[in-house]
Design a protein around this motif. Structure first.
Motif, PDB file in Angstrom:
ATOM      1  N   GLU A  27      -2.753  -9.926   0.012  1.00 57.64           N
ATOM      2  CA  GLU A  27      -3.095 -10.668   1.233  1.00 57.64           C
ATOM      3  C   GLU A  27      -1.976 -11.224   1.807  1.00 57.64           C
ATOM      4  OE1 GLU A  27      -6.442 -13.419   1.230  1.00 57.64           O
ATOM      5  OE2 GLU A  27      -7.696 -11.995   0.010  1.00 57.64           O
ATOM      6  N   THR A  28      -0.856 -11.780   1.392  1.00 59.86           N
ATOM      7  CA  THR A  28       0.324 -12.342   2.083  1.00 59.86           C
ATOM      8  C   THR A  28       1.022 -11.106   2.581  1.00 59.86           C
ATOM      9  OG1 THR A  28       0.476 -14.014   0.263  1.00 59.86           O
ATOM     10  CG2 THR A  28       2.383 -13.669   1.254  1.00 59.86           C
ATOM     11  N   VAL A  29       1.229  -9.960   1.540  1.00 61.04           N
ATOM     12  CA  VAL A  29       1.980  -8.835   2.067  1.00 61.04           C
ATOM     13  C   VAL A  29       1.147  -8.192   3.223  1.00 61.04           C
ATOM     14  CG1 VAL A  29       2.779  -6.606   1.621  1.00 61.04           C
ATOM     15  CG2 VAL A  29       3.011  -8.129  -0.082  1.00 61.04           C
ATOM     16  N   LEU A  30      -0.049  -8.270   3.329  1.00 59.85           N
ATOM     17  CA  LEU A  30      -0.717  -7.718   4.479  1.00 59.85           C
ATOM     18  C   LEU A  30      -0.811  -8.530   5.693  1.00 59.85           C
ATOM     19  CD1 LEU A  30      -2.607  -5.132   5.512  1.00 59.85           C
ATOM     20  CD2 LEU A  30      -4.620  -6.581   4.829  1.00 59.85           C
ATOM     21  N   ALA A  31      -0.504  -9.891   5.566  1.00 63.67           N
ATOM     22  CA  ALA A  31      -0.412 -10.780   6.666  1.00 63.67           C
ATOM     23  C   ALA A  31       1.163 -10.584   7.235  1.00 63.67           C
ATOM     24  CB  ALA A  31      -0.284 -11.988   6.158  1.00 63.67           C
ATOM     25  N   ARG A  32       1.954 -10.153   6.401  1.00 60.75           N
ATOM     26  CA  ARG A  32       3.359 -10.024   6.886  1.00 60.75           C
ATOM     27  C   ARG A  32       3.115  -8.728   7.753  1.00 60.75           C
ATOM     28  NH1 ARG A  32       6.290  -9.299   1.680  1.00 60.75           N
ATOM     29  NH2 ARG A  32       7.864  -8.303   3.121  1.00 60.75           N
ATOM     30  N   VAL A  33       2.382  -7.521   7.476  1.00 63.54           N
ATOM     31  CA  VAL A  33       2.375  -6.310   8.136  1.00 63.54           C
ATOM     32  C   VAL A  33       1.620  -6.672   9.377  1.00 63.54           C
ATOM     33  CG1 VAL A  33       1.122  -4.085   8.348  1.00 63.54           C
ATOM     34  CG2 VAL A  33       2.300  -4.882   6.085  1.00 63.54           C
ATOM     35  N   ALA A  34       0.790  -7.462   9.449  1.00 63.92           N
ATOM     36  CA  ALA A  34       0.063  -7.954  10.789  1.00 63.92           C
ATOM     37  C   ALA A  34       1.097  -8.731  11.735  1.00 63.92           C
ATOM     38  CB  ALA A  34      -1.064  -9.109  10.429  1.00 63.92           C
ATOM     39  N   ASP A  35       2.302  -9.132  11.166  1.00 63.97           N
ATOM     40  CA  ASP A  35       3.007  -9.893  11.929  1.00 63.97           C
ATOM     41  C   ASP A  35       4.420  -8.947  12.248  1.00 63.97           C
ATOM     42  OD1 ASP A  35       1.785 -12.256  11.878  1.00 63.97           O
ATOM     43  OD2 ASP A  35       3.065 -12.866  10.058  1.00 63.97           O
ATOM     44  N   GLY A  36       4.057  -7.544  11.911  1.00 67.91           N
ATOM     45  CA  GLY A  36       5.441  -6.690  12.204  1.00 67.91           C
ATOM     46  C   GLY A  36       6.309  -6.490  11.181  1.00 67.91           C
ATOM     47  N   ASP A  37       5.998  -6.762  10.086  1.00 67.44           N
ATOM     48  CA  ASP A  37       7.140  -6.607   9.143  1.00 67.44           C
ATOM     49  C   ASP A  37       7.142  -5.481   8.413  1.00 67.44           C
ATOM     50  OD1 ASP A  37       8.611  -6.768   7.020  1.00 67.44           O
ATOM     51  OD2 ASP A  37       8.051  -8.742   6.302  1.00 67.44           O
ATOM     52  N   ALA A  38       7.834  -4.401   8.766  1.00 67.40           N
ATOM     53  CA  ALA A  38       7.778  -2.995   8.400  1.00 67.40           C
ATOM     54  C   ALA A  38       7.901  -2.986   6.966  1.00 67.40           C
ATOM     55  CB  ALA A  38       8.765  -2.128   9.183  1.00 67.40           C
ATOM     56  N   ALA A  39       8.902  -3.593   6.397  1.00 66.55           N
ATOM     57  CA  ALA A  39       9.116  -3.901   4.904  1.00 66.55           C
ATOM     58  C   ALA A  39       8.071  -4.200   4.213  1.00 66.55           C
ATOM     59  CB  ALA A  39      10.402  -4.891   4.633  1.00 66.55           C
ATOM     60  N   ALA A  40       7.057  -5.048   4.543  1.00 67.07           N
ATOM     61  CA  ALA A  40       5.771  -5.067   3.851  1.00 67.07           C
ATOM     62  C   ALA A  40       4.838  -3.954   3.997  1.00 67.07           C
ATOM     63  CB  ALA A  40       4.997  -6.386   4.673  1.00 67.07           C
ATOM     64  N   LEU A  41       4.913  -3.141   4.872  1.00 67.21           N
ATOM     65  CA  LEU A  41       3.991  -2.009   4.954  1.00 67.21           C
ATOM     66  C   LEU A  41       4.582  -1.008   3.978  1.00 67.21           C
ATOM     67  CD1 LEU A  41       1.888  -0.288   6.224  1.00 67.21           C
ATOM     68  CD2 LEU A  41       3.557   0.766   7.716  1.00 67.21           C
ATOM     69  N   GLY A  42       5.928  -1.156   3.800  1.00 70.23           N
ATOM     70  CA  GLY A  42       6.689  -0.312   2.630  1.00 70.23           C
ATOM     71  C   GLY A  42       6.318  -1.023   1.296  1.00 70.23           C
ATOM     72  N   GLU A  43       6.001  -2.265   1.112  1.00 78.78           N
ATOM     73  CA  GLU A  43       5.786  -2.580  -0.270  1.00 78.78           C
ATOM     74  C   GLU A  43       4.115  -2.245  -0.379  1.00 78.78           C
ATOM     75  OE1 GLU A  43       5.899  -6.954  -0.810  1.00 78.78           O
ATOM     76  OE2 GLU A  43       7.831  -6.946   0.671  1.00 78.78           O
ATOM     77  N   LEU A  44       3.371  -2.409   0.600  1.00 77.54           N
ATOM     78  CA  LEU A  44       1.896  -1.558   0.232  1.00 77.54           C
ATOM     79  C   LEU A  44       1.836  -0.481   0.049  1.00 77.54           C
ATOM     80  CD1 LEU A  44      -0.168  -3.487   3.218  1.00 77.54           C
ATOM     81  CD2 LEU A  44      -0.220  -3.858   0.800  1.00 77.54           C
ATOM     82  N   TYR A  45       2.802   0.602   0.764  1.00 73.57           N
ATOM     83  CA  TYR A  45       2.914   1.937   0.301  1.00 73.57           C
ATOM     84  C   TYR A  45       3.342   2.077  -1.067  1.00 73.57           C
ATOM     85  CZ  TYR A  45       4.527   6.744   0.405  1.00 73.57           C
ATOM     86  OH  TYR A  45       4.675   8.147   0.020  1.00 73.57           O
ATOM     87  N   GLU A  46       4.227   1.426  -1.506  1.00 67.71           N
ATOM     88  CA  GLU A  46       4.685   1.329  -3.180  1.00 67.71           C
ATOM     89  C   GLU A  46       3.529   1.131  -3.755  1.00 67.71           C
ATOM     90  OE1 GLU A  46       7.569   2.603  -4.318  1.00 67.71           O
ATOM     91  OE2 GLU A  46       8.077   3.244  -2.345  1.00 67.71           O
ATOM     92  N   ARG A  47       2.820   0.129  -3.687  1.00 70.01           N
ATOM     93  CA  ARG A  47       1.639  -0.094  -4.414  1.00 70.01           C
ATOM     94  C   ARG A  47       0.485   0.652  -4.455  1.00 70.01           C
ATOM     95  NH1 ARG A  47       1.404  -6.795  -3.347  1.00 70.01           N
ATOM     96  NH2 ARG A  47       3.431  -7.111  -3.708  1.00 70.01           N
ATOM     97  N   TYR A  48       0.006   1.193  -3.223  1.00 71.12           N
ATOM     98  CA  TYR A  48      -1.134   1.930  -3.156  1.00 71.12           C
ATOM     99  C   TYR A  48      -1.105   3.424  -2.641  1.00 71.12           C
ATOM    100  CZ  TYR A  48      -3.186  -2.808  -3.442  1.00 71.12           C
ATOM    101  OH  TYR A  48      -3.681  -3.948  -4.092  1.00 71.12           O
ATOM    102  N   SER A  49       0.074   3.915  -2.570  1.00 74.68           N
ATOM    103  CA  SER A  49       0.349   5.231  -2.166  1.00 74.68           C
ATOM    104  C   SER A  49      -0.469   6.311  -3.083  1.00 74.68           C
ATOM    105  CB  SER A  49       1.710   5.661  -1.670  1.00 74.68           C
ATOM    106  OG  SER A  49       2.534   5.657  -2.855  1.00 74.68           O
ATOM    107  N   ARG A  50      -0.157   6.008  -4.411  1.00 75.08           N
ATOM    108  CA  ARG A  50      -0.469   6.834  -5.271  1.00 75.08           C
ATOM    109  C   ARG A  50      -1.675   7.067  -5.388  1.00 75.08           C
ATOM    110  NH1 ARG A  50       3.058   7.213 -10.362  1.00 75.08           N
ATOM    111  NH2 ARG A  50       3.031   9.584 -10.381  1.00 75.08           N
TER     112      ARG A  50
END
Length: 196
Positions: A27-50
């Motif tokens: 949830e913290t990472v997704l909140a960072r994505v909502a704030d425009g943090d592209a690195a946070a989107l990369g973190e979600l990608y690493e966790r859930y892309s597979r």
């Protein structure tokens, strides 16, 4: 029944596709994505892309299409992260976004036939191909209607519970159970037909 490489790959994938053990961190990472943090989107990608790719591959039946839908999903997550309201886990929300993107792309299209390997292509599947199963599994799943295929993939390959599947698909738990029942009957018929 001989489990073979496909069965081992499916068991391995089911183990790697389990929900994140840190929902608050998600949830913290997704909140960072909502704030425009592209690195946070990369973190979600690493966790859930597979697991998302495997889910989309099973729905689309085609690697290229699944990759495109995954990219569409990431773009949709980037644009709509601020709409997440903690009614479900982040992983459930992500699968819901991926499902909507898949339905937008696949609406009215029949599942593609598996492509023939290119000349000189390596006949040994790589780890990603093993994670999403072989052609036999994909061909059998392609026989299911999309509504049944998605519950089978979420339940058996992503190891999600009935309530999580209901949340992702926005349907009642009873409908999830009914679709799984009908899908198992269809798959049983496919397996019996191959044995004969």
């Amino acid at each position: 029944m001989n489990e073979g490489a496909e069965g081992m790959a499916l068991r391995w994938f089911a183990g790697t596709a389990r929900r994140s053990r840190a929902p608050v961190e998600d949830e913290t990472v997704l909140a960072r994505v909502a704030d425009g943090d592209a690195a946070a989107l990369g973190e979600l990608y690493e966790r859930y892309s597979r697991p998302l790719f495997a889910f989309l591959f099973r729905l689309a039946g085609d690697r290229g299409t699944a990759e495109e839908i995954l990219q569409d999903t990431l773009l949709a997550v980037w644009r709509s992260a601020g709409t997440y309201r903690s009614r479900s886990s982040v992983s459930t929300w992500l699968f819901g976004v991926a499902r909507r993107q898949a339905h937008n792309r696949l609406r009215g299209l029949p599942p593609p036939l598996p492509a023939d390997p290119a000349d000189g292509a390596d006949p040994v599947p790589g780890p990603e191909e093993l994670a999403v199963g072989g052609d036999r599994v994909q061909q059998t799943l392609a026989r299911l209607p999309l509504a049944q295929r998605e519950v089978v993939v979420l339940a058996y390959l992503n190891d999600l519970g009935h309530q999580e599947i209901a949340d992702i698909l926005a349907i009642p738990v009873g409908t999830v159970k009914s679709r799984l029942h009908h899908a198992r009957a269809t798959l049983r018929g496919c397996i019996d037909a191959r044995v004969d």
